[in-house]
Design a protein around this motif. Structure first.
Motif: not given
Length: 537
Positions: A253-256, A282-286, A291-295
């Protein structure tokens, strides 16, 4: 000792330094003889410097004015009533103006004028930085030190009108744009985390709800505070959630909102870094779908046996040695980089290895004692993180007694993983060092929460009404943006003074009240260093 102007019979004036001992006056030194006002002013300046050498005091008592009980500073006769503290405005007021938030009320109508709103908001932000406390203290401070009558009721009425989504968006925009300038104009990495803020009241409502408290305030209502920061802890955006919401559900929600607010497109989306608890499936799938990369951090000892066996056979020998493993979409090992969806980067530390070994041996010792002394113990009642290394044994008797036995093979595998830390990412361009450094920088958001809770005293919160609560968080967000910039600039200029002394030095920047307005006193050497560190570009 004091400076005396003695009129001579010739009409000239002698400038002398006089001392008094046992009721008798004595000429310590004659500085010179002046025939006009210019000469007299020059001799007075010289006398003042000489007096500092002989008697190093800031204020000089003049025996000729003893009846009036006044103090003399140069040629200006004044008392403490004429001293006005201006450090709050000179330092933090200027930083507030440079942040850009002075324009947020330009088109907002309401109970107060634009100038009144800006003054009250600015004063509340500065007070949160310089002398954090209650709103009542701000009212008293302005009255006793500035001669301004701003009642507590007026402050609370302002808080009731301060918060709405439009103002919050304006505030976040000015903080976001200011932060971008500080980091070179491009947002490469952002960090996200959530903390809890408790209330002194025991009453709950739709926002203030008892939930899992990170501060151990189990019986207190709380709210959750989600924050985005950059490397070094500069703030970007925030949001407030109900106290009982699962923190992992706040990220999406916050990232959106964050993405929409600042119009982030795929080619400029930052790398999202968060702890393991925040980035669930769920958050990783979102993140992947958008189009986000993450660590994220990977707890090596909780991975599948296949991966643990593979890691255990790697040859780690020295600090900072790294390896990389490819994982497919099912989190299984693959040797093909083309088929891989994730990278698992592994780093090793001898110090971490020693700590892992110590903790395991300590907990296993306690675990063995629990098993030996509690025959009716169940696995659910065991609180040790190492209970997963226990096997159940049925004694095959009529009582169906079950006993525990330590699985030595599992313990040996655990030993082989000591000192190894893992990081999972879907970014295939970053180097091992960049991945590790980005994740390590999560420290800055933890520091942001610590600073907000201690230095800025964002909690406990004493407000009851939701709008006042959100106004309090809004003020604290801007205060943190200023205070973070302040602390980083002080640190970069190698000024090694505690934060409390820094505050006190700023509080002791004064001006003298005259008929023509305020006349600032010259900054001390260390005050000038602080000022230069903050404003010299």
């Amino acid at each position: 000792m004091f400076i005396r102007e003695k009129k001579n019979s010739s009409g000239s004036i002698s400038i002398q330094i006089i001392s008094k001992k046992n009721g008798k006056y004595k000429v310590v030194e004659t500085i010179g003889c002046a025939k006009n006002d210019l000469e007299k002013d020059l001799l007075l300046l010289k006398a003042k410097e000489r007096l500092k050498e002989l008697d190093p005091k800031l204020f000089y008592f003049d025996e000729e004015d003893k009846i009036e009980d006044s103090y003399i500073f140069g040629k200006i006769d004044f008392s403490n009533d004429e001293l006005v503290p201006i450090g709050d405005e000179v330092i933090f007021g200027r930083m507030y103006d440079e942040l850009g938030c002075s324009k947020i009320f330009s088109k907002i109508k309401g109970l107060y004028s634009r100038n009144e709103k800006n003054f009250l908001f600015k004063s509340l932000v500065i007070s949160r930085v310089l002398y954090p406390g209650s709103k009542l203290y701000l009212s008293d401070y302005l009255f006793y030190f500035k001669g301004m009558e701003i009642t507590e009721d007026k402050i609370y009425r302002f808080l009731d009108t301060l918060y709405d989504e439009k103002i919050k968006l304006k505030v976040e925009k000015c903080v976001y744009e200011s932060t971008l300038k500080k980091i070179g104009g491009k947002l490469i990495v952002c960090f996200y985390d959530v903390t809890t803020l408790h209330f002194e009241s025991e009453s709950e409502d739709d926002l203030r709800i008892i939930g899992f408290s990170k501060e151990g305030k189990l019986n207190r209502p709380q709210i959750q505070f989600g924050l985005f920061t950059t490397t070094e802890g500069y703030p970007l955006a925030y949001d407030v959630y109900e106290g009982n919401r699962f923190e992992g559900h706040t990220l999406k929600e916050n990232l959106e909102k964050f993405q929409k607010r600042f119009k982030l497109k795929n080619n400029i989306k930052p790398i999202v870094v968060a702890d393991r608890g925040m980035l669930n499936k769920d958050n990783l799938k979102y993140l992947e779908d958008n189009g986000y990369t993450y660590i994220i951090g990977a707890k090596i000892k909780n991975l599948s046996n296949e991966i643990k066996e593979y890691i255990a056979n790697l040859n780690f020998q020295s600090d900072n040695q790294t390896y990389e493993i490819y994982l497919d979409e099912n989190n299984k090992l693959t040797n093909s980089k083309e088929k891989a969806k994730y990278r698992l980067v592994l780093s090793y530390s001898i110090q971490r290895m020693k700590k892992d070994k110590y903790l395991r041996e300590k907990h296993l010792k306690k675990l063995k004692l629990q098993i030996e002394n509690s025959p009716n113990l169940t696995k659910e009642k065991l609180k040790s993180p190492y209970k997963k290394y226990l096997d159940l044994e049925n004694n095959n008797n009529n009582n169906c007694n079950i006993t525990f036995k330590l699985n030595e093979e599992k313990v040996k595998l655990d030993e082989k993983l000591d000192g190894i830390k893992g990081y999972i990412t879907n970014d295939f361009k970053l180097t091992h060092n960049e991945i590790i450094t980005h994740y390590t920088n999560l420290y800055f958001i933890e520091e942001a929460f610590r600073i907000s809770k201690t230095d800025l005293r964002i909690r406990p919160i004493y407000h009851r009404l939701e709008d006042r609560i959100k106004a309090h968080i809004l003020i604290s967000f801007v205060a943190y943006a200023i205070y973070r910039d302040f602390t980083l600039k002080i640190k970069k200029n190698d000024i090694k003074i505690t934060r409390q002394i820094l505050r006190d030095l700023i509080k002791h920047i004064f001006a003298i009240k005259t008929d023509n307005g305020l006349m600032p006193l010259k900054l001390s050497k260390i005050q000038q260093q602080i000022y230069n560190a903050l404003f010299d570009s």
